[in-house]
Every structure is written in C-alpha cells, then in structure tokens.
Design a protein around this motif. Structure first.
Motif, PDB file in Angstrom:
ATOM      1  N   GLN A 108       0.853  -1.198   0.000  1.00  0.00           N
ATOM      2  CA  GLN A 108       0.000   0.000   0.000  1.00  0.00           C
ATOM      3  C   GLN A 108       0.885   1.243   0.000  1.00  0.00           C
ATOM      4  O   GLN A 108       1.873   1.302   0.732  1.00  0.00           O
ATOM      5  CB  GLN A 108      -0.871  -0.023   1.253  1.00  0.00           C
ATOM      6  N   GLY A 109       0.540   2.178  -0.844  1.00  0.00           N
ATOM      7  CA  GLY A 109       1.310   3.422  -0.889  1.00  0.00           C
ATOM      8  C   GLY A 109       2.482   3.378  -1.854  1.00  0.00           C
ATOM      9  O   GLY A 109       3.174   4.381  -2.053  1.00  0.00           O
ATOM     10  N   SER A 110       2.712   2.214  -2.473  1.00  0.00           N
ATOM     11  CA  SER A 110       3.856   2.102  -3.390  1.00  0.00           C
ATOM     12  C   SER A 110       3.599   2.877  -4.679  1.00  0.00           C
ATOM     13  O   SER A 110       4.546   3.246  -5.373  1.00  0.00           O
ATOM     14  CB  SER A 110       4.129   0.628  -3.715  1.00  0.00           C
ATOM     15  N   GLY A 111       2.326   3.096  -4.978  1.00  0.00           N
ATOM     16  CA  GLY A 111       1.997   3.818  -6.217  1.00  0.00           C
ATOM     17  C   GLY A 111       1.294   2.934  -7.240  1.00  0.00           C
ATOM     18  O   GLY A 111       1.264   3.259  -8.424  1.00  0.00           O
ATOM     19  N   LYS A 112       0.702   1.820  -6.773  1.00  0.00           N
ATOM     20  CA  LYS A 112       0.037   0.863  -7.675  1.00  0.00           C
ATOM     21  C   LYS A 112      -1.109   1.481  -8.463  1.00  0.00           C
ATOM     22  O   LYS A 112      -1.195   1.332  -9.666  1.00  0.00           O
ATOM     23  CB  LYS A 112      -0.547  -0.297  -6.863  1.00  0.00           C
ATOM     24  N   THR A 113      -2.007   2.156  -7.735  1.00  0.00           N
ATOM     25  CA  THR A 113      -3.194   2.700  -8.394  1.00  0.00           C
ATOM     26  C   THR A 113      -2.793   3.793  -9.382  1.00  0.00           C
ATOM     27  O   THR A 113      -3.265   3.826 -10.517  1.00  0.00           O
ATOM     28  CB  THR A 113      -4.178   3.249  -7.328  1.00  0.00           C
ATOM     29  N   THR A 114      -1.902   4.658  -8.942  1.00  0.00           N
ATOM     30  CA  THR A 114      -1.407   5.721  -9.829  1.00  0.00           C
ATOM     31  C   THR A 114      -0.764   5.097 -11.059  1.00  0.00           C
ATOM     32  O   THR A 114      -1.041   5.500 -12.186  1.00  0.00           O
ATOM     33  CB  THR A 114      -0.361   6.584  -9.084  1.00  0.00           C
ATOM     34  N   PHE A 115       0.062   4.076 -10.843  1.00  0.00           N
ATOM     35  CA  PHE A 115       0.749   3.475 -11.979  1.00  0.00           C
ATOM     36  C   PHE A 115      -0.212   2.721 -12.888  1.00  0.00           C
ATOM     37  O   PHE A 115      -0.023   2.713 -14.111  1.00  0.00           O
ATOM     38  CB  PHE A 115       1.897   2.545 -11.537  1.00  0.00           C
ATOM     39  N   LEU A 249      10.728   8.118  -8.547  1.00  0.00           N
ATOM     40  CA  LEU A 249      12.122   8.432  -8.866  1.00  0.00           C
ATOM     41  C   LEU A 249      12.340   9.928  -9.008  1.00  0.00           C
ATOM     42  O   LEU A 249      13.475  10.381  -9.152  1.00  0.00           O
ATOM     43  CB  LEU A 249      12.551   7.706 -10.142  1.00  0.00           C
ATOM     44  N   ASP A 250      11.247  10.687  -9.000  1.00  0.00           N
ATOM     45  CA  ASP A 250      11.375  12.147  -9.028  1.00  0.00           C
ATOM     46  C   ASP A 250      11.735  12.682  -7.649  1.00  0.00           C
ATOM     47  O   ASP A 250      12.142  13.827  -7.500  1.00  0.00           O
ATOM     48  CB  ASP A 250      10.051  12.786  -9.485  1.00  0.00           C
ATOM     49  N   GLY A 251      11.596  11.845  -6.625  1.00  0.00           N
ATOM     50  CA  GLY A 251      11.877  12.294  -5.253  1.00  0.00           C
ATOM     51  C   GLY A 251      13.365  12.250  -4.962  1.00  0.00           C
ATOM     52  O   GLY A 251      14.181  11.970  -5.848  1.00  0.00           O
ATOM     53  N   GLY A 275       6.534  11.041 -11.131  1.00  0.00           N
ATOM     54  CA  GLY A 275       5.668  12.130 -10.678  1.00  0.00           C
ATOM     55  C   GLY A 275       4.261  11.620 -10.452  1.00  0.00           C
ATOM     56  O   GLY A 275       3.958  10.451 -10.708  1.00  0.00           O
ATOM     57  N   GLU A 276       3.393  12.503  -9.949  1.00  0.00           N
ATOM     58  CA  GLU A 276       2.035  12.084  -9.623  1.00  0.00           C
ATOM     59  C   GLU A 276       1.093  12.132 -10.825  1.00  0.00           C
ATOM     60  O   GLU A 276       0.036  11.525 -10.816  1.00  0.00           O
ATOM     61  CB  GLU A 276       1.498  12.953  -8.489  1.00  0.00           C
ATOM     62  N   LYS A 277       1.482  12.870 -11.837  1.00  0.00           N
ATOM     63  CA  LYS A 277       0.588  13.038 -13.000  1.00  0.00           C
ATOM     64  C   LYS A 277       0.566  11.792 -13.882  1.00  0.00           C
ATOM     65  O   LYS A 277       1.505  11.005 -13.875  1.00  0.00           O
ATOM     66  CB  LYS A 277       1.062  14.245 -13.830  1.00  0.00           C
TER      67      LYS A 277
HETATM   68  P1  GDP Z   1      -1.135   2.445  -3.872  1.00  0.00           P
HETATM   69  O1  GDP Z   1      -1.602   2.414  -2.455  1.00  0.00           O
HETATM   70  O2  GDP Z   1      -0.017   1.470  -4.106  1.00  0.00           O
HETATM   71  O3  GDP Z   1      -2.223   2.276  -4.875  1.00  0.00           O
HETATM   72  O4  GDP Z   1      -0.463   3.893  -4.095  1.00  0.00           O
HETATM   73  P2  GDP Z   1      -1.043   5.208  -4.789  1.00  0.00           P
HETATM   74  O5  GDP Z   1      -1.126   5.020  -6.260  1.00  0.00           O
HETATM   75  O6  GDP Z   1      -2.289   5.623  -4.089  1.00  0.00           O
HETATM   76  O7  GDP Z   1       0.147   6.232  -4.511  1.00  0.00           O
HETATM   77  C1  GDP Z   1       0.492   6.641  -3.207  1.00  0.00           C
HETATM   78  C2  GDP Z   1       0.961   8.099  -3.265  1.00  0.00           C
HETATM   79  O8  GDP Z   1       2.148   8.189  -4.017  1.00  0.00           O
HETATM   80  C3  GDP Z   1      -0.035   9.020  -3.935  1.00  0.00           C
HETATM   81  O9  GDP Z   1      -0.047  10.237  -3.233  1.00  0.00           O
HETATM   82  C4  GDP Z   1       0.527   9.212  -5.332  1.00  0.00           C
HETATM   83  O10 GDP Z   1       0.159  10.457  -5.901  1.00  0.00           O
HETATM   84  C5  GDP Z   1       2.015   9.142  -5.060  1.00  0.00           C
HETATM   85  N1  GDP Z   1       2.795   8.680  -6.219  1.00  0.00           N
HETATM   86  C6  GDP Z   1       2.596   7.578  -6.976  1.00  0.00           C
HETATM   87  N2  GDP Z   1       3.551   7.473  -7.932  1.00  0.00           N
HETATM   88  C7  GDP Z   1       4.376   8.539  -7.790  1.00  0.00           C
HETATM   89  C8  GDP Z   1       5.575   9.006  -8.461  1.00  0.00           C
HETATM   90  O11 GDP Z   1       6.093   8.399  -9.418  1.00  0.00           O
HETATM   91  N3  GDP Z   1       6.123  10.160  -7.986  1.00  0.00           N
HETATM   92  C9  GDP Z   1       5.596  10.849  -6.930  1.00  0.00           C
HETATM   93  N4  GDP Z   1       6.213  11.948  -6.541  1.00  0.00           N
HETATM   94  N5  GDP Z   1       4.516  10.445  -6.276  1.00  0.00           N
HETATM   95  C10 GDP Z   1       3.892   9.305  -6.689  1.00  0.00           C
END
Ligand code: GDP
Length: 295
Positions: A108-115, A249-251, A275-277
C-alpha cells in the motif's frame, strides 16, 4: 535523480581522469571510491563489492594501464557494469493475450493505483489499445474511488463491484467484461498492505493463480532503498513476477533500489514513475539510466 550518487561517482572517476600517469594504485583508489559511492546510495554490500571486483577484472583483462586513454576506458567499464547490473536491454510488457491481463502487486502506498492509470494511459496513447482498469481492493473503498477518478481523468473505463468482497471473483468478472466489450488489455489493481503479511500474499497469489496474467508487475517505491529490495524478494518468492515498476524516482531517492533490484530478484525493471501526474511514466532503459547516473 540520484544527484548524490552521480556527484560521488563523478568525483571518484575525475581523480583518475585527472592523472597523467595512471597506476595500479590509482585504479584501486578509484574503485574504492566507486564502492563507497554505491554503499552511500544504499546499494547492498555484496552487490557493491561484486561490482567493483567485476570492473577491476575487466580493467586488468583489457590492460587498462597501457591504453591511450585509461580514464575514459575506466568510465566506460563502470558504465557498462552499471548497465549490466540494472538489467541489460530494456524489455516491454507481454501483450500477447486476448485480452492481455496485467496484474499489479505491491505494498500500500507504493503507487500501484497511480501506476495502473499511467500504464493504461500509456497503452492507450502509444499502442492504440483499449484498456480496462479493474479495481480489486475490497478493503478500502477509497482505493476504488481513486481508480475511478484516475480512469475518468484519462478516459479509460474502470470495472468495479463495490458489494463484492471476493477479489478473485471481481478480477474474473472484470476479464469477462473486457472480453465482452472488446478491451485489449486488462489492468488489475489489487490491495496492498503497509508491510508484507501472509494474508496479503495469499490473496495476491490466489488472484494470480485464478487469472493467469500475461504480465505480473511488482510496484515499489524507490525511496524505500534496501526495504524495496527486500519487499521485491518477498513478492517474487510468491508470485514469480515478470517485472518491476520503480515509482517516485522524481523524489530525493539515493538510487540503491534501482541499482540492486535486478540482481536480487533477477527480474527487469520495466517502467519508472517520475511524478504524480498520469504522463509521469517512462520505459526503463538501463543504459540510459547508467548514462544519466554517470553524467
Ligand atoms: P497504492 O496504495 O499502491 O495504490 O499507491 P497510490 O497510487 O495511491 O500512490 C500513493 C501516493 O504516491 C499518492 O499520493 C501518489 O500520488 C504518489 N505517487 C505515486 N507514484 C508517484 C511518483 O512516481 N512520484 C511521486 N512523486 N509520487 C507518486
């Protein structure tokens, strides 16, 4: 990206480039600095040690001390080794299915949904594919909402079933929906936990077994350094996934995860998130990344 590592490697190799006469001592000193830079970037000790031993062996094999431009040759050897360590040639995702199913895994929080959204957008734009996103997190209604928001943003349909508490059934129904509606790719977003636990692992393995995806991707936050590598190992032991997605990786990440993960799980990094976009996604090219790191 990896500014600190780049700076330290540049310094290490600069010393060598600056010397008129290069001796075995210079080479040894340089490699010691290279190893220190890797350790500072959170690369595991054994990987850093093997790295410099390999470069040393190649340098001796190519008689680096007697070549015209030993400094440049050393830089090339380090770059080649870095490329090799991060995975050699870039590899794409398997889209041979009809539809092709891509399963997302990770904490959780790894960025799965965003990705998941980024990949759907990427495939929609680049390959004229019609993707479907499937929301399989049955624990957090907010996660399902988030995927719907993402889908709306990129103009991709999202399949969910809020009353259903069985993620395997939702994934299967999503795939059936894709077949019936002419989607070429199904991206299945799953529930993660804050840390690796047995229940999550059982759930994701059940989904994996039931839907037999063409591609299983493991998504991991690059900022978590060696933890990222350990988590990758735990997921790979259970899922035998096909590739890694390194997010954030933008962090201000030190780079250890990017450098170590391939050699620990022997699976390629396929994409990076920067990034988040929705357009902040890149196909991972080890040699380009090595170029970037070495400036
Ligand atoms: P999930 O719980 O694995 O589905 O994670 P989310 O997709 O909800 O992402 C968790 C947080 O990380 C969110 O605030 C996203 O906007 C942020 N996030 C995801 N990918 C990236 C990324 O490549 N760069 C940055 N800076 N933030 C990201």
């Amino acid at each position: 990206m990896f500014d600190n590592l780049s700076e330290k490697l540049d310094k290490a190799l600069h010393v060598l480039k600056g010397h008129g006469q290069i001796t075995e001592i210079n080479v040894a000193e340089t490699l010691k600095e290279v190893r220190r830079a890797l350790l500072d970037a959170d690369v595991n000790f054994k990987i850093a040690k093997d790295f410099t031993n390999n470069v040393k062996e190649k340098a001796l094999g190519q008689n680096v001390l007697t070549t015209l431009q030993p400094g440049q040759l050393m830089v090339k050897l380090v770059k080649d080794e870095l490329t090799e360590l991060m995975g050699g040639d870039a590899e794409g995702v398997n889209l041979s299915g009809n539809p092709s199913v891509i399963l997302m895994s990770g904490l959780q929080g790894s960025g799965k949904t965003t990705f998941s959204g980024k990949l759907a957008n990427f495939l929609k734009n680049k390959k004229t594919k019609k993707p479907l996103l499937v929301a399989c997190d049955v624990y957090r209604p907010a996660a399902v909402d988030q995927l719907h928001v993402v889908g709306e943003q990129i103009g991709v349909e999202v399949f969910s079933d809020r009353g259903n508490t069985n993620p395997v059934a939702i994934a299967q129904a999503g795939i059936a929906h894709a077949k019936a509606n002419g989607h070429h790719v199904v991206i299945v977003d799953t529930a993660g936990r804050l840390a690796v636990d047995e229940e999550m692992m059982n759930e994701i393995s059940e989904i994996h077994k039931a839907i037999k995806p063409e591609e299983t991707l493991f998504v991991v936050d690059a900022m978590t350094g060696q933890d990222a590598v350990n988590t990758a190992k735990a997921f790979n032991d259970r899922l035998d996934f096909d590739g890694v997605v390194l997010t954030k990786l933008d962090g201000d990440t030190r780079g250890g995860a990017a450098i170590s993960i391939k050699s620990v799980v022997n699976k390629p990094i396929k994409f990076i998130g920067t990034g988040e976009k929705m357009d902040a996604i890149d196909v991972f090219h080890p040699s380009r990344m090595a170029d970037r790191i070495l400036g």
